[in-house]
Design a protein around this motif. Sequence first.
Motif, PDB file in Angstrom:
ATOM      1  N   LYS A 115       0.809  -1.224   0.000  1.00 12.02           N
ATOM      2  CA  LYS A 115       0.000   0.000   0.000  1.00 12.02           C
ATOM      3  C   LYS A 115       0.835   1.265   0.000  1.00 12.02           C
ATOM      4  CE  LYS A 115      -4.110  -2.073   2.066  1.00 12.02           C
ATOM      5  NZ  LYS A 115      -5.073  -2.054   3.189  1.00 12.02           N
ATOM      6  N   ASP A 116       2.052   1.213   0.585  1.00 12.43           N
ATOM      7  CA  ASP A 116       2.910   2.396   0.607  1.00 12.43           C
ATOM      8  C   ASP A 116       3.890   2.420  -0.565  1.00 12.43           C
ATOM      9  OD1 ASP A 116       4.411   0.242   1.373  1.00 12.43           O
ATOM     10  OD2 ASP A 116       5.368   1.225   3.089  1.00 12.43           O
ATOM     11  N   CYS A 117       3.658   1.524  -1.554  1.00 15.01           N
ATOM     12  CA  CYS A 117       4.559   1.430  -2.709  1.00 15.01           C
ATOM     13  C   CYS A 117       4.311   2.605  -3.657  1.00 15.01           C
ATOM     14  CB  CYS A 117       4.338   0.102  -3.450  1.00 15.01           C
ATOM     15  SG  CYS A 117       5.282  -0.053  -4.976  1.00 15.01           S
ATOM     16  N   PRO A 118       5.362   3.352  -4.054  1.00 14.71           N
ATOM     17  CA  PRO A 118       5.178   4.482  -4.963  1.00 14.71           C
ATOM     18  C   PRO A 118       4.693   4.069  -6.342  1.00 14.71           C
ATOM     19  CG  PRO A 118       7.512   3.996  -4.689  1.00 14.71           C
ATOM     20  CD  PRO A 118       6.778   3.164  -3.675  1.00 14.71           C
ATOM     21  N   ASP A 119       4.820   2.773  -6.662  1.00 16.07           N
ATOM     22  CA  ASP A 119       4.414   2.287  -7.981  1.00 16.07           C
ATOM     23  C   ASP A 119       2.980   1.755  -7.986  1.00 16.07           C
ATOM     24  OD1 ASP A 119       6.956   2.798  -9.065  1.00 16.07           O
ATOM     25  OD2 ASP A 119       7.697   0.893  -8.297  1.00 16.07           O
ATOM     26  N   LEU A 120       2.269   1.891  -6.843  1.00 17.00           N
ATOM     27  CA  LEU A 120       0.953   1.268  -6.728  1.00 17.00           C
ATOM     28  C   LEU A 120      -0.031   1.802  -7.759  1.00 17.00           C
ATOM     29  CD1 LEU A 120      -0.682  -0.776  -5.113  1.00 17.00           C
ATOM     30  CD2 LEU A 120      -1.363   1.057  -3.580  1.00 17.00           C
ATOM     31  N   ASP A 121       0.097   3.070  -8.134  1.00 22.83           N
ATOM     32  CA  ASP A 121      -0.831   3.654  -9.085  1.00 22.83           C
ATOM     33  C   ASP A 121      -0.483   3.320 -10.532  1.00 22.83           C
ATOM     34  OD1 ASP A 121      -2.384   4.764  -7.129  1.00 22.83           O
ATOM     35  OD2 ASP A 121      -1.249   6.639  -7.076  1.00 22.83           O
ATOM     36  N   LYS A 122       0.653   2.686 -10.732  1.00 19.62           N
ATOM     37  CA  LYS A 122       1.051   2.334 -12.091  1.00 19.62           C
ATOM     38  C   LYS A 122       0.262   1.107 -12.550  1.00 19.62           C
ATOM     39  CE  LYS A 122       5.731   4.188 -11.595  1.00 19.62           C
ATOM     40  NZ  LYS A 122       5.524   5.331 -12.475  1.00 19.62           N
ATOM     41  N   SER A 123       0.113   0.978 -13.838  1.00 19.20           N
ATOM     42  CA  SER A 123      -0.670  -0.140 -14.381  1.00 19.20           C
ATOM     43  C   SER A 123      -0.089  -1.491 -13.984  1.00 19.20           C
ATOM     44  CB  SER A 123      -0.705  -0.040 -15.910  1.00 19.20           C
ATOM     45  OG  SER A 123      -1.366   1.121 -16.318  1.00 19.20           O
ATOM     46  N   PHE A 124       1.208  -1.528 -13.716  1.00 15.64           N
ATOM     47  CA  PHE A 124       1.883  -2.814 -13.560  1.00 15.64           C
ATOM     48  C   PHE A 124       1.764  -3.413 -12.162  1.00 15.64           C
ATOM     49  CE2 PHE A 124       4.509   0.184 -16.146  1.00 15.64           C
ATOM     50  CZ  PHE A 124       3.985  -0.183 -17.361  1.00 15.64           C
ATOM     51  N   TYR A 125       1.466  -2.606 -11.150  1.00 18.55           N
ATOM     52  CA  TYR A 125       1.454  -3.100  -9.780  1.00 18.55           C
ATOM     53  C   TYR A 125       0.192  -2.679  -9.033  1.00 18.55           C
ATOM     54  CZ  TYR A 125       6.378  -3.304 -11.100  1.00 18.55           C
ATOM     55  OH  TYR A 125       7.552  -3.525 -11.771  1.00 18.55           O
ATOM     56  N   SER A 126      -0.888  -2.451  -9.721  1.00 15.53           N
ATOM     57  CA  SER A 126      -2.115  -1.970  -9.089  1.00 15.53           C
ATOM     58  C   SER A 126      -2.877  -3.107  -8.413  1.00 15.53           C
ATOM     59  CB  SER A 126      -2.999  -1.281 -10.121  1.00 15.53           C
ATOM     60  OG  SER A 126      -3.403  -2.207 -11.111  1.00 15.53           O
ATOM     61  N   SER A 127      -3.876  -2.740  -7.627  1.00 11.03           N
ATOM     62  CA  SER A 127      -4.674  -3.738  -6.915  1.00 11.03           C
ATOM     63  C   SER A 127      -5.481  -4.584  -7.897  1.00 11.03           C
ATOM     64  CB  SER A 127      -5.630  -3.044  -5.936  1.00 11.03           C
ATOM     65  OG  SER A 127      -4.905  -2.317  -4.973  1.00 11.03           O
ATOM     66  N   ASN A 128      -5.647  -5.848  -7.560  1.00  9.09           N
ATOM     67  CA  ASN A 128      -6.440  -6.751  -8.400  1.00  9.09           C
ATOM     68  C   ASN A 128      -7.926  -6.603  -8.101  1.00  9.09           C
ATOM     69  OD1 ASN A 128      -4.553  -8.334 -10.045  1.00  9.09           O
ATOM     70  ND2 ASN A 128      -3.743  -9.022  -8.073  1.00  9.09           N
ATOM     71  N   THR A 129      -8.731  -7.052  -9.034  1.00 11.04           N
ATOM     72  CA  THR A 129     -10.184  -7.154  -8.871  1.00 11.04           C
ATOM     73  C   THR A 129     -10.511  -8.614  -8.593  1.00 11.04           C
ATOM     74  OG1 THR A 129     -10.570  -5.327 -10.420  1.00 11.04           O
ATOM     75  CG2 THR A 129     -12.404  -6.842 -10.032  1.00 11.04           C
ATOM     76  N   TRP A 130     -11.325  -8.866  -7.573  1.00 12.81           N
ATOM     77  CA  TRP A 130     -11.600 -10.246  -7.184  1.00 12.81           C
ATOM     78  C   TRP A 130     -13.099 -10.537  -7.177  1.00 12.81           C
ATOM     79  CZ3 TRP A 130      -7.378 -13.059  -7.188  1.00 12.81           C
ATOM     80  CH2 TRP A 130      -6.159 -12.472  -6.862  1.00 12.81           C
ATOM     81  N   PRO A 131     -13.487 -11.770  -7.527  1.00 14.95           N
ATOM     82  CA  PRO A 131     -14.901 -12.151  -7.419  1.00 14.95           C
ATOM     83  C   PRO A 131     -15.353 -12.130  -5.956  1.00 14.95           C
ATOM     84  CG  PRO A 131     -13.659 -13.730  -8.764  1.00 14.95           C
ATOM     85  CD  PRO A 131     -12.661 -12.850  -8.102  1.00 14.95           C
ATOM     86  N   ASN A 132     -16.637 -12.019  -5.762  1.00 13.88           N
ATOM     87  CA  ASN A 132     -17.225 -12.020  -4.427  1.00 13.88           C
ATOM     88  C   ASN A 132     -16.877 -13.332  -3.703  1.00 13.88           C
ATOM     89  OD1 ASN A 132     -18.924 -12.111  -2.179  1.00 13.88           O
ATOM     90  ND2 ASN A 132     -20.597 -11.090  -3.233  1.00 13.88           N
ATOM     91  N   PRO A 133     -16.212 -13.246  -2.527  1.00  9.69           N
ATOM     92  CA  PRO A 133     -15.842 -14.478  -1.809  1.00  9.69           C
ATOM     93  C   PRO A 133     -17.041 -15.288  -1.345  1.00  9.69           C
ATOM     94  CG  PRO A 133     -15.436 -12.520  -0.454  1.00  9.69           C
ATOM     95  CD  PRO A 133     -15.752 -12.034  -1.830  1.00  9.69           C
ATOM     96  N   ASP A 134     -18.193 -14.654  -1.233  1.00 11.65           N
ATOM     97  CA  ASP A 134     -19.400 -15.414  -0.871  1.00 11.65           C
ATOM     98  C   ASP A 134     -19.864 -16.285  -2.039  1.00 11.65           C
ATOM     99  OD1 ASP A 134     -19.499 -14.250   1.657  1.00 11.65           O
ATOM    100  OD2 ASP A 134     -20.734 -12.573   0.972  1.00 11.65           O
ATOM    101  N   VAL A 135     -19.547 -15.840  -3.254  1.00 14.88           N
ATOM    102  CA  VAL A 135     -19.915 -16.594  -4.455  1.00 14.88           C
ATOM    103  C   VAL A 135     -18.875 -17.673  -4.753  1.00 14.88           C
ATOM    104  CG1 VAL A 135     -20.357 -16.444  -6.941  1.00 14.88           C
ATOM    105  CG2 VAL A 135     -21.161 -14.627  -5.419  1.00 14.88           C
TER     106      VAL A 135
END
Length: 330
Positions: A115-135
């Motif tokens: 979360k404190d990574c300066p590259d987090l906003d870059k396309s290469f290291y951004s947060s993933n999208t995940w399916p609903n864990p209830d599903v």
Amino acid sequence: MESKTEEASMINVSSLTCIDLDNSNLHQLAVLLKQACLDSGFFYVINHGMSEELKEDAFEQSKKFFALPLEEKMKVLRNEKHRGYAPIHESRLDPKNQVQGDYKEGFTIGMEGPKDCPDLDKSFYSSNTWPNPDVLPGWRETMEKYHQEALRVCKSIAKVIALALDLDVDYFDGPEMLGNPIANMILFHYEGILSDPSKGIYACGAHSDYGMMTLLATDDVMGLQICKDKDAKPQKWEYVPSIKKAFIVNIGDLLERWSNGLFKSILHRVLGNGQNRYSIPLFVLPSHKCLIDCLPTCQSKINLPKYPAIKCSSYIFQRYKEVHEHQKQT
């Protein structure tokens, strides 16, 4: 479109080199790998250390996601950072020969920086999208573990590649190389449509991967084909069968460029045979900061650098742009 002669040659099956990562003689492996990369850029890897249980679990979870109603899958539609679900026909990798998009759907999972990574906003290291864990309970955990293990295998292969290029065994381990890699894993489901090259219908159009290497796990449904000589007329396509407990590995355009054209990144495609087919490739590149310059070991007075140096991030954006413009023009 391909000719009838080319279509008739599709029953050919390729014979690829097998790299045993349990072999402690890395220099012997380097000789085998180098010949494979000079010949076709494709090879098998066995005794890689990933458990079959994890691989089978990843495929089972992948099938569960693609079996969801489209409405549910669209809730995790691929975002501007290229993470998430891509519906059927969204990609068209060979616009000159395809009448419509690939008969496949996918789901992309990439590297996530802290979360404190300066590259987090870059396309290469951004947060993933995940399916609903209830599903899909346990889905994310399985995919994260598989991604981690697949990347470990790639780093082991990179050591052999380094030796094959007359470099130090740890050449690709640095923080600006595979110490902080770009590594996108895509779950693919190929619909049970019968491909017809004469009509421009493909499960996946002909292309070469643009990265450093691709680590491919696939089920036992035949479909992957390679073309060792893209300039041949007609082109000769050979099937690459899956081997139990083995990965299929191929080098990409970036490594061909890095090796000054020594190693080959070749065309490949997927033809559907009427059966559903699943695969999980991991596409690996060095850090976005890495400077891709022709390796000194691949240069000589005869073989001067064929390509100018380019930053990995610039190279990727350039390739994205080329593909996008190519598809718009056709």
